[in-house]
Design an enzyme around this catalytic site. Structure first.
Site, PDB file in Angstrom:
ATOM      1  N   GLU A  61       0.907  -1.028   0.077  1.00 51.39           N
ATOM      2  CA  GLU A  61       0.174   0.066   0.033  1.00 51.39           C
ATOM      3  C   GLU A  61       0.745   1.219  -0.038  1.00 51.39           C
ATOM      4  O   GLU A  61       1.651   1.390   0.825  1.00 51.39           O
ATOM      5  CB  GLU A  61      -0.841   0.027   1.127  1.00 51.39           C
ATOM      6  CG  GLU A  61      -1.780   1.084   1.473  1.00 51.39           C
ATOM      7  CD  GLU A  61      -2.889   1.193   2.534  1.00 51.39           C
ATOM      8  OE1 GLU A  61      -3.180  -0.146   3.152  1.00 51.39           O
ATOM      9  OE2 GLU A  61      -3.094   2.126   2.965  1.00 51.39           O
ATOM     10  N   ASP A  85       3.960 -13.744  12.001  1.00 50.86           N
ATOM     11  CA  ASP A  85       2.747 -14.348  11.877  1.00 50.86           C
ATOM     12  C   ASP A  85       1.759 -13.197  11.864  1.00 50.86           C
ATOM     13  O   ASP A  85       1.267 -12.772  12.990  1.00 50.86           O
ATOM     14  CB  ASP A  85       2.277 -15.418  12.849  1.00 50.86           C
ATOM     15  CG  ASP A  85       0.970 -16.100  12.367  1.00 50.86           C
ATOM     16  OD1 ASP A  85       0.226 -15.598  11.669  1.00 50.86           O
ATOM     17  OD2 ASP A  85       0.596 -17.138  12.727  1.00 50.86           O
ATOM     18  N   HIS A 114      -1.855   9.566  -1.412  1.00 52.84           N
ATOM     19  CA  HIS A 114      -1.972   8.233  -2.484  1.00 52.84           C
ATOM     20  C   HIS A 114      -1.727   8.630  -3.804  1.00 52.84           C
ATOM     21  O   HIS A 114      -1.215   7.735  -4.677  1.00 52.84           O
ATOM     22  CB  HIS A 114      -3.129   7.551  -2.299  1.00 52.84           C
ATOM     23  CG  HIS A 114      -3.117   6.962  -0.803  1.00 52.84           C
ATOM     24  ND1 HIS A 114      -4.133   5.833  -0.772  1.00 52.84           N
ATOM     25  CD2 HIS A 114      -2.750   6.866   0.088  1.00 52.84           C
ATOM     26  CE1 HIS A 114      -4.201   5.265   0.410  1.00 52.84           C
ATOM     27  NE2 HIS A 114      -3.366   5.995   0.966  1.00 52.84           N
TER      28      HIS A 114
HETATM   29  C1  MEV Z   1      -5.819   2.994   5.114  1.00 53.61           C
HETATM   30  O1  MEV Z   1      -4.941   2.023   4.886  1.00 53.61           O
HETATM   31  C2  MEV Z   1      -5.818   3.172   6.736  1.00 53.61           C
HETATM   32  C3  MEV Z   1      -6.701   4.478   6.759  1.00 53.61           C
HETATM   33  O2  MEV Z   1      -7.961   4.151   6.235  1.00 53.61           O
HETATM   34  C4  MEV Z   1      -6.675   4.477   8.460  1.00 53.61           C
HETATM   35  C5  MEV Z   1      -7.920   5.352   8.933  1.00 53.61           C
HETATM   36  O3  MEV Z   1      -8.988   5.640   8.288  1.00 53.61           O
HETATM   37  O4  MEV Z   1      -7.559   5.710  10.093  1.00 53.61           O
HETATM   38  C6  MEV Z   1      -6.388   5.810   6.361  1.00 53.61           C
END
Ligand code: MEV
Length: 427
Positions: free
Chosen positions: A81, A275, A373
């Site tokens: 990610e 794990d 992102h």
């Molecule tokens: C994404 O991988 C994680 C988030 O959704 C966490 C959150 O909303 O606190 C950004």
């Protein structure tokens, strides 16, 4: 060594490898493994699992800036990610302004459960089993003299009577200090070894003999102060407190909030060969112990208005045994981390999880999560749309300028760039 490596994300991959090698004292062989993206061979993988046909690769990065209990760490994180590693590094940079993370972890005490059904008087049976506790501990410890030699082993035998939809059951619990291992194999072996004796003593039928992933005897804790100004000012701090309250009040938000926390845990767990499913199961069950989902972290302000975050999570992790020892990249990640024990690894992991939650809440309260992102998203879409390495940067640059990026945009821009290159090539 200082884990603040200035402009680390702007370095080339080769330069990053060199910086990490210098930080962690990597050998030329380690460096070559990183450079080549090698590590686990298909032959070794074939011995780790079943029906193996290939390997599944993931990006391995390091989060910078981590200061935990006064020690600098580059934290290896394996994750597909985008933004997670950058977010952790950024949060750790802010935490450093107020001394970084303080963290601790319990001894590695793991619970093995033995389920006994059909016992006529389970309370009396529990008493009988308890009276033979010392003998049963000895039988359990005889399965693992090495663990005993290094100061671990079965410590205690206890039990509970529970009511289930299939009647009363006696659950015998064996507490084992598994030291620096994750410990599943050790505990399962011990539980299986003592089970026939437990069955004789209890007078019922033993069914399951297995560890519990709700590792509440193996908690890791971390806390840190995040300077209010560096966080974005008092309004952002208030927004983070509101986000925290939201998570504690609403299970739909709580699941996502804790998912963000687990981004930190799981990425470090994958990198170090731990794990991930055990950690996920333990953390989410722990978060719901009160009957509804609660945040794994806690957020409040101090007298100066700075944000104070803390986390407490079950952390059944190891630095020896299983994939932590057999996977070459896991061994290398542990070397980069420089942790001397499972407790130290759990402490760093809890710090990474707290950092992750801070960064997610801060981004959500400020600009939203999508902005961070965008760049990698644009890159992924460009590749999916068929951008070749020669045109990738140009396509990504043009996509990034759009307010919202879609796959259709990527296809259109790839076509346009290709057409324009053909024209200029032909000119
Ligand atoms: C994404 O991988 C994680 C988030 O959704 C966490 C959150 O909303 O606190 C950004």
């Amino acid at each position: 060594m200082d884990s603040r490596i200035s402009g680390f994300h702007r370095l080339s991959r080769e330069e990053r490898i060199r910086a990490v090698a210098e930080f962690a004292g990597l050998t030329p062989g380690d460096v070559e493994m990183l450079r080549a993206g090698s590590g686990l061979t298909p032959e070794a993988a074939d011995l780790m699992s079943e029906n193996v046909i290939g390997l599944m690769q993931l990006p391995l990065g390091v989060a910078t800036n981590f200061l935990v209990n006064g020690k600098d760490y580059l934290v290896p994180m394996a994750i597909e990610e985008p933004s997670v590693i950058a977010a952790a590094s950024n949060a750790a940079r802010i935490a450093r302004l107020r001394g970084g993370f303080r963290a601790s972890a319990d001894r590695s005490v793991t619970v093995g459960q033995i389920q006994v059904t059909g016992v006529s008087d389970p309370f009396a049976a529990l008493q009988r089993v308890r009276e033979h506790g010392e003998d049963l501990l000895k039988i359990a410890n005889d399965t693992n003299p090495t663990l005993l030699k290094v100061g671990g082993g079965a410590l205690e035998l206890t039990g509970r009577v529970i009511d289930t939809e299939r009647g009363r059951m006696l659950i015998i619990e064996l507490l084992v200090d598994v030291k620096d291992a994750m410990g599943a194999n050790t505990v399962n072996t011990m539980a299986e070894e003592i089970a026939p004796y437990v069955e004789d003593l209890a007078g019922g039928r033993v069914r399951l003999r297995i560890l519990s992933n709700l590792a509440t005897h193996r908690m890791a804790r971390a806390w840190a102060t995040f300077d209010a100004e560096a966080t974005g000012g008092p309004d952002i701090v208030e927004g983070i407190l509101d986000a925290y309250a939201f998570a504690n009040a609403d299970p739909y938000r709580c699941a996502t909030h804790n998912k963000g926390v687990m981004n930190g845990v799981v990425a470090v767990a994958i990198a170090t060969g731990n794990d991930t499913r055990a950690l996920e199961a333990g953390a989410h069950t722990y978060a719901s112990l009160g009957g509804r989902c609660r945040s794994l972290t806690r957020w409040e302000t101090n007298k100066s208005g700075d944000l104070v975050g803390s986390i407490e999570i079950p952390a059944a992790v190891g630095t020896i045994g299983g994939a932590t020892s057999s996977h070459p990249i896991a061994r290398l990640s542990l070397k980069i981390l420089g942790v001397g024990s499972a407790q130290e690894l759990a402490s760093v992991m809890a710090s990474a999880a707290l950092a992750q939650n801070f960064a997610a809440l801060r981004a959500l309260v400020r600009e939203g999560i999508q902005k961070g992102h965008m760049k990698l998203h644009a890159r992924n879409l460009a590749v999916m749309a068929g951008a070749t390495p020669e045109i990738l940067d140009e396509v990504v640059g043009r996509l990034y300028k759009l307010k919202r990026i879609t796959y259709d945009d990527a296809v259109r821009i790839v076509d346009e760039v290709n057409a324009s290159r053909r024209r200029s090539g032909g000119a």
